[in-house]
Design an enzyme around this catalytic site. Structure first.
Site, PDB file in Angstrom:
ATOM      1  N   LEU A 157      -0.398   2.064  -5.930  1.00 45.66           N
ATOM      2  CA  LEU A 157      -1.926   2.726  -6.246  1.00 45.66           C
ATOM      3  C   LEU A 157      -2.439   3.020  -4.784  1.00 45.66           C
ATOM      4  O   LEU A 157      -3.062   4.155  -4.634  1.00 45.66           O
ATOM      5  CB  LEU A 157      -2.730   1.752  -6.938  1.00 45.66           C
ATOM      6  CG  LEU A 157      -2.618   1.464  -8.185  1.00 45.66           C
ATOM      7  CD1 LEU A 157      -3.635   0.514  -9.130  1.00 45.66           C
ATOM      8  CD2 LEU A 157      -2.443   2.710  -9.307  1.00 45.66           C
ATOM      9  N   GLY A 158      -2.083   2.619  -3.752  1.00 40.61           N
ATOM     10  CA  GLY A 158      -2.618   2.657  -2.311  1.00 40.61           C
ATOM     11  C   GLY A 158      -2.256   1.773  -1.550  1.00 40.61           C
ATOM     12  O   GLY A 158      -2.198   0.530  -1.814  1.00 40.61           O
ATOM     13  N   GLY A 189      -3.566   0.640   2.512  1.00 38.93           N
ATOM     14  CA  GLY A 189      -4.488   0.920   3.572  1.00 38.93           C
ATOM     15  C   GLY A 189      -4.344  -0.001   4.703  1.00 38.93           C
ATOM     16  O   GLY A 189      -3.557  -0.919   4.594  1.00 38.93           O
ATOM     17  N   ASN A 245      -6.388  -2.530   5.314  1.00 36.58           N
ATOM     18  CA  ASN A 245      -6.710  -3.913   4.678  1.00 36.58           C
ATOM     19  C   ASN A 245      -5.921  -4.542   3.734  1.00 36.58           C
ATOM     20  O   ASN A 245      -6.013  -5.636   3.141  1.00 36.58           O
ATOM     21  CB  ASN A 245      -8.285  -4.022   4.461  1.00 36.58           C
ATOM     22  CG  ASN A 245      -8.669  -3.359   3.250  1.00 36.58           C
ATOM     23  OD1 ASN A 245      -7.953  -2.455   2.777  1.00 36.58           O
ATOM     24  ND2 ASN A 245      -9.628  -3.945   2.700  1.00 36.58           N
ATOM     25  N   GLY A 246      -4.751  -3.470   3.112  1.00 39.05           N
ATOM     26  CA  GLY A 246      -4.013  -4.201   1.958  1.00 39.05           C
ATOM     27  C   GLY A 246      -3.487  -3.373   1.259  1.00 39.05           C
ATOM     28  O   GLY A 246      -3.464  -2.044   1.530  1.00 39.05           O
ATOM     29  N   ILE A 247      -2.612  -3.752   0.301  1.00 36.08           N
ATOM     30  CA  ILE A 247      -1.619  -2.780  -0.475  1.00 36.08           C
ATOM     31  C   ILE A 247      -2.257  -3.191  -1.967  1.00 36.08           C
ATOM     32  O   ILE A 247      -2.527  -4.121  -2.519  1.00 36.08           O
ATOM     33  CB  ILE A 247      -0.230  -3.260  -0.283  1.00 36.08           C
ATOM     34  CG1 ILE A 247       0.153  -3.360   0.868  1.00 36.08           C
ATOM     35  CG2 ILE A 247       0.627  -2.303  -1.442  1.00 36.08           C
ATOM     36  CD1 ILE A 247      -0.095  -2.010   1.617  1.00 36.08           C
ATOM     37  N   LYS A 254      -3.931  -6.791  -5.555  1.00 33.74           N
ATOM     38  CA  LYS A 254      -3.972  -6.313  -4.046  1.00 33.74           C
ATOM     39  C   LYS A 254      -3.545  -7.496  -3.120  1.00 33.74           C
ATOM     40  O   LYS A 254      -3.933  -8.716  -3.370  1.00 33.74           O
ATOM     41  CB  LYS A 254      -5.487  -6.235  -3.811  1.00 33.74           C
ATOM     42  CG  LYS A 254      -5.879  -5.663  -2.438  1.00 33.74           C
ATOM     43  CD  LYS A 254      -7.170  -5.416  -1.890  1.00 33.74           C
ATOM     44  CE  LYS A 254      -7.312  -5.152  -0.486  1.00 33.74           C
ATOM     45  NZ  LYS A 254      -8.783  -4.661  -0.385  1.00 33.74           N
ATOM     46  N   ASP A 258     -18.704  -1.004   2.479  1.00 36.28           N
ATOM     47  CA  ASP A 258     -17.912  -0.064   2.656  1.00 36.28           C
ATOM     48  C   ASP A 258     -17.800   0.823   1.296  1.00 36.28           C
ATOM     49  O   ASP A 258     -16.914   1.357   0.780  1.00 36.28           O
ATOM     50  CB  ASP A 258     -16.587  -0.338   2.983  1.00 36.28           C
ATOM     51  CG  ASP A 258     -15.511   0.951   3.553  1.00 36.28           C
ATOM     52  OD1 ASP A 258     -16.251   1.599   3.988  1.00 36.28           O
ATOM     53  OD2 ASP A 258     -14.282   0.568   3.493  1.00 36.28           O
TER      54      ASP A 258
END
Length: 301
Positions: free
Chosen positions: A30-31, A33, A35-37, A51, A141
């Site tokens: 899904l994404g 970044g 700070n994580g997968i 995550k 955030d």
């Protein structure tokens, strides 16, 4: 050269928790970044979002915050499904599993349905923020990418990497949503911090002329809230909620509960344009969202 997660999160691969032993099958990524997968996974017929974090300490802090919020009698109850470690290339990687929500970004939603939907979406997002704040945390955030809009303007927050205990320094932020970026306050976890980001989020969603593209490139000494008023003036929906936006941008709300009450009064006379919505259940859904929020607030106060 492949990254560590490309094999671990390949569609069809299995992720097994070291301690709890639960097995999840990866459907797709899904994404990814800083700070994580995040991946869409399934366990049996149920689908979840999983995550995995890069930094163990930061990821564990995120899990602790999400667990605390998941134990509350709010819409976040049981949001956290599982937390465990996985082994990838001989290294232990912590992960957690949460509810999976299908939807779209607020920008895509109002582009498809119409800008008048901002009144419903704003109400639902303020309710979510209030629940986070009542739990002793600030989301931190808050931005377009960290929320999903589904169904009839329902809102879900989807990335908890920036969640911070009240009173502490904000641990994760995105500059344009940050009041410090606009020289409007400190990067401290206060309810007013989230409300500033909330105002920026709405303005970005209504910014048809893409003014924010240029605003983010201005020098620090030239950043001023006057730069944002043009977006408010040139958009009819933004102009209507302008009094709220000005108060949020200037830190005039002490709490999200106070902000929600002001928002509710401001938008109480607004209706979704018939050209964008011809479904009689909207008023029912909107009224229901207000009733649910009122019931939640009553429980806490």
């Amino acid at each position: 050269m492949t990254t560590w997660y490309e094999d671990a999160f390949r569609p069809g691969s299995e992720i097994q928790g070291k301690w709890n032993g639960r097995v999840y099958v990866v459907e797709r990524l899904l994404g990814a970044g800083s700070n994580g997968i995040v991946a869409l996974v399934r366990r049996g017929t149920a689908r979840f979002a999983l995550k995995a974090g890069h930094e163990t300490v930061d990821h564990q802090s995120e899990i602790n915050s999400l667990l605390a919020i998941s134990l509350t009698e709010t819409s976040f109850k049981n949001f956290l499904i599982d937390a465990d470690d996985m082994t990838v290339g001989g290294k232990e990687i912590s992960f957690y599993v949460m509810r999976y929500i299908e939807g779209m970004t607020i920008s895509d939603f109002i582009h498809k349905r119409g800008q008048d939907w901002i009144y419903v979406i704003g109400s639902n997002l303020l309710r979510k923020l209030t629940e986070v704040h009542q739990s002793g945390y600030v989301f931190g955030d808050l931005k377009i990418e960290n929320m999903i809009v589904s169904k009839y303007g329902d809102v879900d927050l989807i990335d908890f990497g920036g969640v911070t205990s009240k009173g502490r320094a904000i641990k994760q932020l995105t500059e344009v949503y940050d009041r410090g970026f606009w020289n409007r306050g400190e990067r401290v976890a206060e309810e007013s911090y989230d409300l500033f980001s909330f105002a920026i989020l709405l303005l970005k969603s209504l910014d048809q002329r893409k003014r924010f593209t240029g605003l983010t490139k201005t020098l620090p000494q030239n950043r001023d809230l006057e730069e944002l008023t043009a977006v408010i003036r040139e958009n009819a929906v933004a102009a209507h909620i302008g009094p709220f936006l000005h108060k949020a941008l200037n830190g005039e709300f002490r709490t999200s509960r106070e902000a929600y009450q002001y928002w509710r009064t401001l938008v109480s006379t607004k209706k979704i344009a018939q050209s964008t919505l011809k479904m009689p259940w909207l008023k029912i859904c909107f009224a229901a969202s207000i009733f649910i929020f009122g019931a939640t607030v009553y429980i806490y106060w």
